[in-house]
Enzyme design. Structure first.
Site, short mmCIF file in Angstrom:
data_model
loop_
_atom_site.label_atom_id
_atom_site.label_comp_id
_atom_site.label_asym_id
_atom_site.label_seq_id
_atom_site.Cartn_x
_atom_site.Cartn_y
_atom_site.Cartn_z
N ASN A 444 0.74 -1.10 0.09
CA ASN A 444 -0.10 0.52 -0.27
C ASN A 444 0.57 1.19 -0.11
O ASN A 444 0.89 2.29 -0.83
CB ASN A 444 -0.81 0.01 1.19
CG ASN A 444 -1.92 -1.03 0.77
OD1 ASN A 444 -2.53 -1.32 -0.36
ND2 ASN A 444 -2.79 -1.67 2.39
N ARG A 469 -14.99 -28.25 -3.16
CA ARG A 469 -16.30 -28.18 -2.48
C ARG A 469 -16.38 -28.41 -0.61
O ARG A 469 -17.44 -27.68 -0.16
CB ARG A 469 -17.10 -29.14 -3.20
CG ARG A 469 -17.06 -29.31 -4.19
CD ARG A 469 -18.49 -29.34 -4.83
NE ARG A 469 -18.21 -29.13 -6.28
CZ ARG A 469 -19.51 -30.38 -7.12
NH1 ARG A 469 -19.94 -31.85 -6.49
NH2 ARG A 469 -19.47 -29.67 -8.81
N GLU A 479 -5.57 -8.05 5.46
CA GLU A 479 -5.24 -8.16 4.67
C GLU A 479 -5.62 -10.37 5.16
O GLU A 479 -4.70 -11.24 4.95
CB GLU A 479 -3.73 -8.52 4.72
CG GLU A 479 -2.91 -8.17 5.74
CD GLU A 479 -2.78 -7.35 6.43
OE1 GLU A 479 -1.50 -7.00 6.64
OE2 GLU A 479 -3.64 -6.49 6.29
N ARG A 504 -0.44 -16.25 -7.53
CA ARG A 504 -1.97 -16.06 -8.63
C ARG A 504 -1.75 -14.15 -7.79
O ARG A 504 -2.01 -13.57 -9.47
CB ARG A 504 -3.25 -16.21 -7.40
CG ARG A 504 -4.96 -15.61 -7.98
CD ARG A 504 -4.66 -16.17 -9.64
NE ARG A 504 -6.22 -16.01 -9.99
CZ ARG A 504 -7.18 -16.71 -10.04
NH1 ARG A 504 -6.45 -18.12 -10.05
NH2 ARG A 504 -8.09 -16.41 -10.66
#
Length: 580
Positions: A444, A469, A479, A504
């Site tokens: 940030n 699932r 966070e 990711r």
């Protein structure tokens, strides 16, 4: 569509049922010959038939009819039926009375007298009329006098007739077919109300069903259709018709107050409408009983106490239309014919004008129009309420989602998981993994909150994209994320999720100087069915483990296994391990 077809069949069945009831009227197509009274008079109880023979004391025009007197006399002159068959029956509209005494006076002074009461009256199989046998009328008879003691209705006097054929004293086949049609029109809305109430539990649907049921009783009794199915005494028929109409009117007022949209009525008008509705059921309902003690006032009292209802309901509908009520427009169309017909019936009931009984068909037709149009109004209101409820449910779901979902990542928030935590634990979600991004504040500070938000979204995507699932992802805030897992190999699966996070983020948030890693603290309870810990306790343990992982160099997982015993063990240390 199938339900609509069924209802239409039932409506046709109602019409056919009424037609069957009207069948006796079709037995003979000849026109009945009947004779109206030539004159009428009112007296006290002491006046004799002999004293009533001079014509000077009689009123021989259509005016001055009264039912609030002890005795009313009707005079039938022999010139009326001269050259025709001798009359043998007296018939008139069904109403209460104490007795009717007939005097057949001959030219030579001979007299034949018959005194009959309500119990002797025979309601006909069609039409709101009853008949009584006359004393023998001969060629020598010059006048027939009918002494009616304590009559309760002006139309009973104005519609009195004598005839030679009692089978022709009832209504015509066309009249009864119209009644049957009206009954069919009433059956269908009643069935609609039942169907509507199953789906839409609104009080106005019940009120309308009760109103229609009262109208059905009114048409059956006031129209005489009931006599085709059951033999009711004249007194019962005479009371049921006006009483059911008063109840229907009162229920109409309650229906109006409950049916109109919010804001369609002022508070004063709504209170006035409800008060008038109850007054109409009580006051005209009382006079409809036609008690012996109220005989001088009940006929006039019954009709006059309807006036407040007519004025208030008309004003209420006009006010609602002026305020833009869609439902009020339907009611205006539905009630205008019945108000006009009721005013005509009121004027006839008060003796202000004299008309044939066929004028009653106006009110029956108006009743049919009213219930059908209001049924359409209910259907329209039903659709509007369904739309409102659907919109409210959609809004509620949206609000629920807003209150239970994190607006940035779309994951469940802390409020949602705390509310369902005990339920999920009982379902076997016994692994509590707390995920925290390493050095997130530096992202940030160096790249701005927009890049930080993108990193949080990518972290949520990594946790959610596993396709597991038996894993539930939650964002607690900042966070911090929680993943609840159940089933086998929960530790290995949790570690796989943690390792997927930096990959990711690196893929979806370009331009970061260093990889963004995650630390994880995991608590595994061996038997979730014996849970003794709350969400806050799990969180506290996982948070401590997560800080152990950070203290050990970050980008790793620390976990512990907990076993819950029914009795406390002598000594047991939780197993703690760290995995890089």
């Amino acid at each position: 569509m199938a339900k609509l077809c069924l209802l239409l069949r039932l409506w046709l069945a109602g019409v056919l049922l009424g037609l069957c009831a009207s069948a006796p009227a079709a037995a003979d197509d000849q026109v009945a010959v009947s004779y109206a009274p030539d004159c009428h008079a009112v007296t006290d109880r002491d006046r004799s038939a002999t004293a009533m023979q001079p014509r000077a004391q009689w009123t021989c025009n259509a005016g001055n009819w009264r039912s609030d007197v002890p005795v009313v006399w009707l005079r039938f002159e022999a010139e009326s039926w001269k050259g025709e068959e001798m009359p043998r029956h007296f018939f008139t509209r069904i109403a209460r009375f104490k007795s009717i005494t007939f005097h057949a006076l001959d030219a030579d002074g001979g007299r034949r007298t018959a005194r009959l009461t309500e119990a002797d009256g025979n309601p006909l199989a069609a039409g709101p009329v009853f008949r009584l046998p006359l004393p023998e009328i001969t060629a020598e008879t010059t006048v027939l006098l009918a002494r009616i003691e304590e009559p309760h209705s002006v139309p009973m006097l104005t519609e009195a007739r004598i005839t030679h054929d009692s089978a022709k004293a009832d209504w015509s086949q066309a009249d009864m077919m119209l009644l049957a049609f009206v009954m069919g029109m009433l059956v269908l809305p009643f069935l609609f109300d039942i169907s509507f109430y199953v789906v839409l539990r609104e009080r106005f649907v019940v009120l309308h069903a009760a109103m229609v049921a009262s109208m059905m009783v009114y048409v059956m009794t006031a129209g005489g259709l009931a006599s085709a199915f059951v033999a009711l005494p004249v007194a019962v028929m005479a009371v049921l018709a006006p009483l059911s109409y008063a109840l229907a009117a009162g229920l109409t007022g309650l229906f109006l107050a409950d049916f109109l949209e919010r804001g369609a009525q002022s508070r004063l008008m709504r209170r006035l409408t409800v008060a008038t509705a109850w007054f109409t059921m009580i006051a005209p309902g009382f006079f409809a009983l036609q008690l012996d003690r109220t005989q001088p006032v009940d006929d006039r009292g019954y009709f006059l106490t309807f006036l407040p209802f007519i004025f208030v309901v008309s004003a209420a509908v006009l006010e609602a239309v002026w305020r833009g009520s869609r439902s009020a427009r339907y009611l205006a169309v539905a009630w205008t014919p019945i108000i006009i017909a009721s005013i005509e019936r009121l004027m006839r009931g008060l003796g202000w004008h004299v008309g044939p009984s066929s004028l009653d068909q106006m009110i029956y037709i108006a009743v049919g129009i009213e219930v059908v149009v209001i049924s359409l109004a209910i259907a329209d209101r039903f659709l509007a309420l369904r739309r409102e409820r659907d919109a409210a449910l959609t809004e509620a779901r949206m609000l629920e989602q807003i209150s239970t979902r994190d607006s940035l990542t779309g994951l469940m928030n802390r409020r949602a998981i705390e509310a369902r935590f005990d339920e999920l634990l009982a379902q076997g979600f016994n692994t509590f993994a707390l995920v925290d991004l390493d050095r997130f504040k530096a992202i940030n500070d160096l790249h701005g909150h927009q890049v930080g938000d993108a990193a949080l979204i990518a972290c949520a995507s990594a946790i959610r994209a596993s396709g597991d699932r038996d894993a539930i992802a939650v964002r607690l805030g900042g966070e911090e994320f929680v993943v609840l897992l159940r089933g086998e190999r929960t530790l290995e699966r949790a570690e796989a999720l943690r390792q997927a996070v930096p990959i990711r983020i690196a893929k979806e948030v370009p331009g970061l100087d260093l990889p963004v890693t995650a630390s994880m603290g995991v608590v595994v309870m061996a038997d979730a069915a014996r849970k003794t810990m709350a969400f806050a306790e799990f969180y506290a343990r996982a948070d401590a483990l997560m800080y152990e992982a950070k203290a050990s160099g970050r980008n790793r997982m620390a976990y512990e296994r907990l076993t819950v015993f029914t009795a406390a063990p002598a000594a047991r240390n939780p197993e703690r391990e760290q995995a890089a």
